[in-house]
Design an enzyme around this catalytic site. Structure first.
Site, mmCIF file in Angstrom:
data_model
loop_
_atom_site.group_PDB
_atom_site.id
_atom_site.type_symbol
_atom_site.label_atom_id
_atom_site.label_comp_id
_atom_site.label_asym_id
_atom_site.label_seq_id
_atom_site.Cartn_x
_atom_site.Cartn_y
_atom_site.Cartn_z
ATOM 1 N N GLU A 113 0.830 -1.211 0.000
ATOM 2 C CA GLU A 113 0.000 0.000 0.000
ATOM 3 C C GLU A 113 0.864 1.261 0.000
ATOM 4 O O GLU A 113 0.405 2.329 0.404
ATOM 5 C CB GLU A 113 -0.935 0.010 1.221
ATOM 6 C CG GLU A 113 -1.800 -1.226 1.395
ATOM 7 C CD GLU A 113 -2.955 -1.327 0.395
ATOM 8 O OE1 GLU A 113 -3.054 -0.465 -0.501
ATOM 9 O OE2 GLU A 113 -3.749 -2.274 0.521
ATOM 10 N N HIS A 135 -2.572 1.364 9.387
ATOM 11 C CA HIS A 135 -3.647 0.639 8.709
ATOM 12 C C HIS A 135 -3.825 -0.741 9.328
ATOM 13 O O HIS A 135 -2.851 -1.458 9.539
ATOM 14 C CB HIS A 135 -3.339 0.504 7.207
ATOM 15 C CG HIS A 135 -4.198 -0.512 6.518
ATOM 16 N ND1 HIS A 135 -5.571 -0.414 6.467
ATOM 17 C CD2 HIS A 135 -3.887 -1.667 5.870
ATOM 18 C CE1 HIS A 135 -6.061 -1.456 5.815
ATOM 19 N NE2 HIS A 135 -5.057 -2.241 5.446
ATOM 20 N N HIS A 137 -6.999 -4.185 10.138
ATOM 21 C CA HIS A 137 -8.210 -4.880 9.671
ATOM 22 C C HIS A 137 -9.116 -5.260 10.850
ATOM 23 O O HIS A 137 -9.269 -6.438 11.160
ATOM 24 C CB HIS A 137 -7.817 -6.178 8.935
ATOM 25 C CG HIS A 137 -7.095 -6.003 7.654
ATOM 26 N ND1 HIS A 137 -6.750 -7.064 6.842
ATOM 27 C CD2 HIS A 137 -6.653 -4.895 7.016
ATOM 28 C CE1 HIS A 137 -6.106 -6.616 5.765
ATOM 29 N NE2 HIS A 137 -6.031 -5.308 5.851
ATOM 30 N N GLU A 165 -17.257 9.397 22.995
ATOM 31 C CA GLU A 165 -15.906 9.743 22.538
ATOM 32 C C GLU A 165 -15.845 10.282 21.114
ATOM 33 O O GLU A 165 -15.059 11.170 20.806
ATOM 34 C CB GLU A 165 -15.005 8.505 22.572
ATOM 35 C CG GLU A 165 -14.794 7.903 23.936
ATOM 36 C CD GLU A 165 -13.775 8.683 24.734
ATOM 37 O OE1 GLU A 165 -14.163 9.182 25.793
ATOM 38 O OE2 GLU A 165 -12.634 8.795 24.277
ATOM 39 N N HIS A 206 -12.695 -3.845 4.169
ATOM 40 C CA HIS A 206 -11.250 -4.081 4.265
ATOM 41 C C HIS A 206 -10.672 -3.632 5.620
ATOM 42 O O HIS A 206 -10.156 -4.455 6.362
ATOM 43 C CB HIS A 206 -10.568 -3.359 3.087
ATOM 44 C CG HIS A 206 -9.088 -3.489 3.025
ATOM 45 N ND1 HIS A 206 -8.355 -3.273 1.869
ATOM 46 C CD2 HIS A 206 -8.163 -3.795 3.959
ATOM 47 C CE1 HIS A 206 -7.075 -3.464 2.096
ATOM 48 N NE2 HIS A 206 -6.920 -3.777 3.354
HETATM 49 O O1 2HA Z 1 -0.392 -5.254 3.813
HETATM 50 O O2 2HA Z 1 -3.279 -4.959 4.725
HETATM 51 O O3 2HA Z 1 -4.051 -3.655 2.613
HETATM 52 C C1 2HA Z 1 -1.515 -6.061 3.682
HETATM 53 C C2 2HA Z 1 -2.703 -5.214 3.698
HETATM 54 C C3 2HA Z 1 -3.151 -4.662 2.431
HETATM 55 ZN ZN ZN Z 2 -5.187 -4.062 4.440
#
Ligand code: 2HA
Ligand code: ZN
Length: 265
Positions: A113, A135, A137, A165, A206
């Site tokens: 990314e 980032h 998940h 919050e 995602h």
């Molecule tokens: O790096 O999370 O978005 C793996 C991921 C892709």
């Molecule tokens: Zn990801």
């Protein structure tokens, strides 16, 4: 100093560990980036190895020319970052045109990314809005992708009304990209466009892409968003009638109390 002795490296490792405890990093899920400031850069420069292996970016990110970005290596399992750490992170130097990068320290290939991180770090730099991205998940915000219309207003309102919050941690709201294939230029562009207006972006189906002054603050933002999403999902899946909520007025007064104004969209 060695990169692995630096505070930014230790902070990244710690917060990745916390993300793993939360269950946000299955397999190679997640990536982080930090645009190094002058002090950080100077403190670790001696540890760099310079080569001529410049790698072209699919699109130049002019705003990031000559910057150094600390990031995670593509394919790294976050649950295992403590082991051989210096192969699982890297520092990329961006060329003077912003059209290529070279690795000056660490593992072989930056996160898949990378473009999204660079384009977003550039937009953040332009508005003086932090230099770190985290980032992950998390399951609850991803689950909401299926039941809340995927637009900025709807998702932000759903999160603001879920716990007190929200209105002062992210009064600007949360942007949403809709579905995009991970690691694509299309996702990168959609994200950078949203990060101009919002401190965090929901990648529908995602995960969360959160910005901040530090890895810690970007993580904290992702954490707050995910917690609100968890509450929302619990309420919705209880099947019970909703007899109370945090009203719009209450959200506004909460933001105002802390010197913010809720985004009106
Ligand atoms: O790096 O999370 O978005 C793996 C991921 C892709
Ligand atoms: Zn990801």
């Amino acid at each position: 100093m060695k990169v692995i002795e630096s505070e930014f490296f230790k902070e990244a490792l710690r917060f990745i560990g916390y993300g793993c405890q939360m269950g946000w990093h299955e397999r190679n899920a997640g990536n982080i980036s930090l645009r190094l400031n002058k002090e950080e850069l100077e403190s670790v420069r001696d540890d760099f190895v310079l080569t001529d292996n410049w790698v072209s970016l699919p699109e130049a990110v002019v705003g990031m020319a000559n910057e150094f970005v600390f990031t995670t290596v593509s394919g790294s399992y976050f649950i295992d970052m403590q082991y051989n750490s210096s192969e699982k992170f890297c520092i990329c130097e961006i060329s003077n045109q912003g059209s290529a990068y070279r690795i000056v320290w660490g593992g072989k290939r930056p996160t898949s990314e990378l473009c999204g991180h660079l384009m977003s770090l550039s937009a953040m730099k332009q508005k003086n809005a932090g230099r770190a991205v985290y980032h992950c998940h998390p399951a609850n915000i991803v689950a909401l992708s299926y039941i809340i219309p995927q637009n900025d207003k709807e998702i932000s309102s759903a999160l603001w009304e879920s716990e007190t919050e929200g209105a002062f941690v992210f009064p600007q709201g949360v942007g949403v990209t809709g579905f995009h294939v991970p690691g694509t230029l299309e996702l990168a562009k959609a994200t950078a466009e949203k990060i101009k207006y919002y401190p965090a972006v929901l990648w529908s189906f995602h995960g969360i892409f959160a910005s901040g002054d530090s890895i810690a603050s970007a993580f904290g933002l992702a954490h707050a968003i995910e917690k609100a999403a968890e509450i929302k999902l619990k309420v919705l899946s209880s099947g019970l009638p909703i007899v109370n909520t945090i009203t719009k007025e209450q959200q506004e007064i909460t933001a105002k109390t802390y010197g913010f104004k809720l985004n009106e969209f």
